[in-house]
Design a protein around this motif. Structure first.
Motif, PDB file in Angstrom:
ATOM      1  N   ASP A  21      79.853  78.793  25.458  1.00 17.62           N
ATOM      2  CA  ASP A  21      78.556  78.270  25.011  1.00 17.62           C
ATOM      3  C   ASP A  21      77.951  77.393  26.111  1.00 17.62           C
ATOM      4  OD1 ASP A  21      76.489  76.837  23.932  1.00 17.62           O
ATOM      5  OD2 ASP A  21      77.488  76.403  22.043  1.00 17.62           O
TER       6      ASP A  21
ATOM      7  N   ARG B 212      75.443  75.404  26.249  1.00 17.26           N
ATOM      8  CA  ARG B 212      75.040  74.045  25.864  1.00 17.26           C
ATOM      9  C   ARG B 212      76.263  73.113  25.842  1.00 17.26           C
ATOM     10  NH1 ARG B 212      74.706  71.045  21.569  1.00 17.26           N
ATOM     11  NH2 ARG B 212      75.795  72.652  20.401  1.00 17.26           N
TER      12      ARG B 212
ATOM     13  N   GLU C 250      77.293  69.894  28.297  1.00 20.67           N
ATOM     14  CA  GLU C 250      77.734  68.595  27.759  1.00 20.67           C
ATOM     15  C   GLU C 250      79.066  68.182  28.376  1.00 20.67           C
ATOM     16  OE1 GLU C 250      75.896  68.475  23.215  1.00 20.67           O
ATOM     17  OE2 GLU C 250      78.035  68.820  23.529  1.00 20.67           O
TER      18      GLU C 250
END
Lengths: 176, 130
Positions: free
Chosen positions: B29, B31, B35
Motif C-alpha cells: 500500500d 500510502r 507513512e
C-alpha cells in the motif's frame, strides 16, 4: 540612565554562551543509550529455542519467583567470548542465566558454546532482533537482571567483567 | 517455447515476492509505505547514532524498519509506533522532539525570543516616530 548597563548585556550573554559551549566540549554526549524499561515489567516476547533439546525463552518464564540474568549475546560477537567465562563464574555461584542469541543460527550457537563454555540455561534465538528492540537494547552483549516477578531491575551495557560480579550478585539477592 | 518463456517470466516475478523482508522491501500500500518511510526518516539509529534508520546499514536499524513496516501494515499510526519506540529507548531515539516538560524550553525559547524582539522593535519604532 540605565543605558550604559544595558549595552553590556549582549556581550555578557555571548560570554555565557561561550562558557556553556566550553563546558559542553568537556562533557561530550556519552553515546550510551540506556533502556527506559529498567524498573518496569519485561515486555511481551517469545523466542524459539536456539538449540534442540533446550527450551526457548518467553517473558512468561520470568514470573516464577526466581530472579534471573538475561544475557543478550551472539556467536559473532567478539567481546561475548570474553564475557562467557565471567558468566560461567556467576553460574558457579548459583545464578540462573538465560541467553538470547541475536541474528544467529543453531549451528553457530552450538559451535560458540562448545568452544567457549556454556553458562546458559535456556537459550532463545532472535533472528530479527525483535526481542532486542522490545527490550530497548542497543547491541551485544547486554545483560539484564530480572527479579522474581519479571521486572527489569538493571541493565548492564557491554561486557560483564569479574569486577561486576559482586554488584550483579547483590542485585540477584535483591530480586528474590 | 512460448510457454517456457511465460514460465521464466513467472519465476522471475515470484522470486522477489518469496524473499520479502520488510526491512528492505516496501509495503504494497503506497500510502502506508509513505507513512512508514516518513517515520523511519525521524527515528534515530541506536548503533550509528547520527543517522536515521532509513539510511543506516546496521542490523538493528533493519530490525527497526521491519518492525515499523509491520506495525503500520497492522493498522497502527506512525505516532503510535514512535511512542512504542520512545517507550523503550527514550526521547533520544526520535529525531522529532515531542512537546513535554523536558523539551518545553526548546519550543518556548523561539517564541520568547520573538516576543522580546517585537518588544524591542516596537520601543525603537515608537521612539523614532516621536
Amino acid at each position: 540612565m540605565k543605558r550604559p548597563v544595558l549595552i553590556w548585556l549582549p556581550a555578557l550573554f555571548g560570554l555565557l554562551l561561550c562558557g556553556l559551549f566550553y563546558a559542553g566540549l568537556r562533557n561530550p554526549d556519552d553515546h550510551i543509550i540506556p533502556s527506559t524499561l529498567v524498573g518496569k515489567p519485561l515486555p511481551e516476547f517469545d523466542t524459539p529455542a536456539a538449540l534442540p533439546g533446550r527450551g526457548g525463552v518467553a517473558s512468561a518464564d520470568f514470573t516464577d519467583g526466581k530472579p534471573r540474568l538475561l544475557n543478550v549475546f551472539a556467536s559473532w560477537c567478539v567481546p561475548c567470548v570474553q564475557e562467557v567465562g565471567v558468566l560461567a563464574r556467576l553460574r558457579e555461584r548459583g545464578v540462573d542465566i538465560t541467553g538470547i542469541a541475536i541474528h544467529d543460527s543453531t549451528t553457530e550457537v552450538a559451535d560458540f558454546l562448545a568452544r567457549n563454555g556454556d553458562p546458559y540455561g535456556a537459550i532463545g534465538l532472535d533472528n530479527e532482533g525483535r526481542t532486542q528492540v522490545a527490550f530497548g537494547s542497543t547491541g551485544v552483549p547486554e545483560t539484564f537482571v530480572i527479579d522474581g516477578t519479571g521486572r527489569i531491575l538493571y541493565q548492564h551495557i557491554g561486557v560483564v567483567t569479574d569486577a561486576d560480579i559482586p554488584k550483579l550478585l547483590d542485585l540477584m539477592r535483591e530480586g528474590r | 517455447m512460448r510457454r517456457l518463456l511465460m514460465a521464466l517470466v513467472a519465476l522471475l516475478l515470484a522470486t522477489p515476492l518469496g524473499a520479502q523482508d520488510l526491512a528492505e522491501v516496501s509495503l504494497p500500500d503506497p500510502r502506508q509505505e509513505a507513512e512508514a518511510v516518513a517515520l523511519m526518516d525521524t527515528i534515530r539509529c541506536v548503533v550509528c547514532q547520527g543517522q536515521p534508520i532509513s539510511g543506516s546499514n546496521a542490523g538493528l536499524a533493519a530490525d527497526m524498519r521491519r518492525i515499523i513496516r509491520e506495525r503500520i501494515a497492522a493498522g497502527e499510526t506512525p505516532e503510535q509506533v514512535r511512542a512504542w519506540l520512545v517507550e523503550r529507548y527514550g526521547d533520544w531515539v526520535s529525531l522529532q522532539p515531542r512537546a513535554s516538560t523536558t523539551t518545553a524550553p526548546l519550543w518556548l525559547l523561539p517564541l520568547l525570543a520573538l516576543a522580546g524582539g517585537a518588544w524591542i522593535a516596537s520601543r525603537r519604532l515608537r521612539r523614532r516616530a516621536r
